[in-house]
Design a protein around this motif. Structure first.
Motif, mmCIF file in Angstrom:
data_model
loop_
_atom_site.group_PDB
_atom_site.id
_atom_site.type_symbol
_atom_site.label_atom_id
_atom_site.label_comp_id
_atom_site.label_asym_id
_atom_site.label_seq_id
_atom_site.Cartn_x
_atom_site.Cartn_y
_atom_site.Cartn_z
ATOM 1 N N GLY A 266 -34.258 5.942 28.026
ATOM 2 C CA GLY A 266 -33.729 5.972 29.397
ATOM 3 C C GLY A 266 -34.462 4.962 30.200
ATOM 4 O O GLY A 266 -34.383 4.761 31.322
ATOM 5 N N SER B 61 -29.063 5.853 33.972
ATOM 6 C CA SER B 61 -29.758 4.695 33.415
ATOM 7 C C SER B 61 -28.809 3.829 32.604
ATOM 8 O O SER B 61 -28.912 2.601 32.620
ATOM 9 C CB SER B 61 -30.919 5.146 32.534
ATOM 10 N N ASP B 178 -34.505 2.250 39.023
ATOM 11 C CA ASP B 178 -34.296 3.469 38.250
ATOM 12 C C ASP B 178 -35.550 4.331 38.379
ATOM 13 O O ASP B 178 -36.549 4.075 37.741
ATOM 14 C CB ASP B 178 -34.021 3.105 36.776
ATOM 15 N N GLU B 179 -35.481 5.304 39.240
ATOM 16 C CA GLU B 179 -36.598 6.191 39.554
ATOM 17 C C GLU B 179 -37.846 5.427 40.010
ATOM 18 O O GLU B 179 -38.890 5.495 39.377
ATOM 19 C CB GLU B 179 -36.902 7.087 38.354
HETATM 20 MG MG LIG Z 1 -32.592 7.708 33.446
#
Ligand SMILES: [Mg+2]
Ligand SMILES: Nc1ncnc2c1ncn2[C@@H]1O[C@H](COP(=O)(O)OP(=O)(O)OP(=O)(O)O)[C@@H](O)[C@H]1O
Lengths: 266, 324
Positions: A266, B61, B178-179
């Motif tokens: 991810g 993602s 992303d985060e």
């Molecule tokens: Mg992710």
């Protein structure tokens, strides 16, 4: 272009910081050099002029092999494991969204490493060898220049081969198996174990035609003055030819990898 | 160029299907399809800040990877600034900045400053822009003391700030995060948000960010998209999301002593009592002030705090609503 020079420089600096590893490497290369040298002496005692080399030439070959072992990454190492780890963990994603060419990027890093290891791990074992044994080193600076060019081309071929091996990680994820095979092939077919010209007939001819010969056998023969005139041009052409072919193969495999295969994590 | 501005990022029925092999009993392997992104369509105009949220494994993602060009979509059409990212990855790369919270763009063995020097060469940033941007990042993200430290010695939060700076040195038109606030302490989070807001207003940078922290969304995003199972479940304002999800904030009050559940506060109900502490829920869109006043008027109040709803709770309620 300035980017890639900067990468070469920063990679050089990075390897320069691993002082303990460099010292340990020099020590190992020197000890190994002695072991192999005495083995060769025994061998050449039984079979003088084996493969067309006299004893001094054989000794030169031994110490040259030790001097180039790290720089030409004959036992692997360098960028390869790092690149494979980035593929396995998915960090290669970061390399892919940058406006850089992946192959050139890793090549630049590997060139920085090779330059450092040529200086840091090549010179000292060579001097040791020259002090203790009678080496057949050339007097002409031109031969030394040609030798350096052959070493540089050899490193390029070595990189191109290892880049192909590293890319298999996109499919296999674990690079250990491919690396092991690659080390065995490169140790044997570069001439590191025995100079390739001692092998008779078809084996010798095949070994001399394979790309690994460009990494050690060709630079050694250039240093020993085995290639002259047209032969010298032919030797360089052999190296350049393999470098181009293998780098092109690397590009093809790389675009297949990034298109078909998935970036992990991810 | 102007034609692109209304749909700077454009997705039309985009899909990404992964094929995975699973063990199905002894020695047998089964091929199995994961539809990570399952027909997503949306447009983002230039300069908008969009929160892209959803539970774990929703496909956030994966969407970002397709937007950056490192994954090729299995179907649909995707354009950023009119460019197909996976076809012209390197061309687009100069115009985008990316931060993957759990990865780093920085070089492990190099001091932060040397990493930035490489970034500068990589994106061919002109000298004056580079100096100006670096100065601003150092100031706003509090990096002055970290510049000479090798990246491997930085803490997670320090490294993250370093990474955010690295993604913005080349003045990207679009920024994917992303985060970006994962692992940051409260002060750093505030700094990062302020910084992003400033970049967005000054440079009209388009921002797409994923997060599990609702405060990020509240403070930064004009628009929220909720993704689940690879589909867009909600696309609109945060207030609208609260309304749809009937989300509630919680007022936590400490009274002088143990008392029966608080009653008679309009717009709030007591959901929990534990000794002298009580929890009152009220609609997220409502103001806390009249509720606090009503409690204080009738009860011996010692202390209080307000808790924001979790994104996950809001989304869970939204589903309950739909299926119920
Ligand atoms: Mg992710
Ligand atoms: N390389 C891959 N191979 C197979 N399946 C994958 C791969 N990458 C992602 N997936 C699957 O795709 C789905 C979406 O994953 P994704 O990483 O996009 O989720 P996410 O929304 O970012 O979640 P999180 O909030 O946990 O980060 C998941 O079900 C995941 O298992």
């Amino acid at each position: 272009m300035r980017l890639y020079t900067a990468v070469v420089a920063s990679s050089f600096r990075r390897y320069a910081t691993y002082r303990a590893a460099t010292a340990a490497g020099v020590f190992t290369n020197t000890v190994f050099g002695f072991i192999v040298a005495y083995t060769y002496i025994a061998l050449w005692d039984q079979r003088p002029h084996l493969g067309g080399y006299d004893l001094a030439q054989a000794m030169t070959f031994v110490w040259l092999g030790q001097a180039l072992l790290a720089a030409s990454a004959l036992m692997g190492g360098g960028f390869q494991e790092e690149f494979q780890e980035r593929i396995r963990s998915g960090d290669v994603a970061v390399d892919l969204y940058r406006p850089v060419d992946l192959q050139l990027w890793w090549l630049a890093g590997d060139v920085g490493r090779a330059i450092f290891q040529l200086l840091g791990r090549g010179i000292v074992p060579m001097i040791f060898g020259a002090l203790v044994f009678d080496l057949a080193l050339p007097a002409s600076p031109l031969t030394w220049l040609c030798f350096l060019l052959a070493v540089a081309l050899g490193i390029l071929v070595s990189f191109a081969l290892r880049y192909l091996v590293a890319l298999t990680a996109f499919w296999l994820l674990d690079g250990a198996g491919a690396n092991m095979i690659s080390v065995v092939l490169s140790l044997f077919f570069s001439g590191m174990i025995l100079p390739l010209n001692v092998f008779p007939g078809a084996l010798g001819e095949t070994a001399n035609a394979l790309p690994w010969a460009a990494i050690l056998q060709v630079p050694a023969d250039v240093l020993l003055g085995e290639h002259q005139g047209a032969g010298l041009v032919g030797a360089f052409a052999f190296q350049v030819g393999w470098a181009i072919a293998l780098l092109a193969a690397g590009r093809l495999l790389q675009s297949a990898a990034t298109r078909k295969v998935v970036v992990q994590g991810g | 160029m102007a034609a692109n501005d209304a749909a700077f990022i454009e997705l039309d029925a985009v899909e990404k299907v992964f094929t995975v092999r699973r063990r199905a009993g002894w020695m047998r392997r089964e091929r199995h399809e994961v539809r990570a992104v399952d027909g997503i369509s949306f447009q983002v105009p230039r300069g908008e800040v969009v929160g892209y949220i959803g539970p774990n494994g929703a496909g956030k993602s994966t969407t970002i990877k397709m937007l950056t060009g490192i994954l090729v979509p299995s179907g649909g059409r995707l354009r950023v600034a009119g460019i197909d990212p996976s076809k012209e990855r390197t061309r687009l790369a100069r115009r985008m900045g990316v931060v993957f919270g759990q990865r780093t763009t920085l070089w492990w063995d190099l001091p932060l400053r040397d990493s930035y020097a490489l970034v500068r060469r990589m994106y061919r940033i002109p000298d004056d822009r580079y100096r100006h941007n670096l100065e601003r990042c150092v100031e706003l993200l509090d990096l002055a003391e970290l510049l000479e430290v090798p990246v491997r010695q930085l803490s997670l939060g320090q490294r993250m700030r370093g990474d955010i700076a690295a993604a913005l040195l080349h003045d990207p038109d679009v920024l994917y995060l992303d985060e970006p606030t994962i692992g940051l302490d409260v002060i750093s989070k505030v700094k990062v948000r302020e910084f992003l807001r400033e970049v967005n207003t000054e440079q009209n940078t388009t921002v797409l960010l994923t997060t599990h922290d609702l405060t990020d969304i509240e403070q930064l995003c004009q628009r929220v998209m909720v993704i689940d199972h690879g589909r867009v479940m909600y696309d609109g304002s945060l207030a609208g999301l609260h309304a749809v999800g009937e989300s509630e904030r919680t007022l936590v009050v400490d009274l002088e002593r143990e008392l029966p559940p608080i009653e008679g506060v309009p717009g709030a109900r007591t959901v929990r009592v534990d000794g002298a502490r009580q929890w009152l829920a009220f609609p997220a869109a409502a103001s806390a002030a009249p509720i606090v006043a009503a409690v204080a008027a009738a009860y011996p109040l010692v202390d209080l705090s307000v808790r924001e709803p979790d994104i996950e709770d809001v989304i869970a309620k939204m589903y309950a609503e739909r299926s119920g």
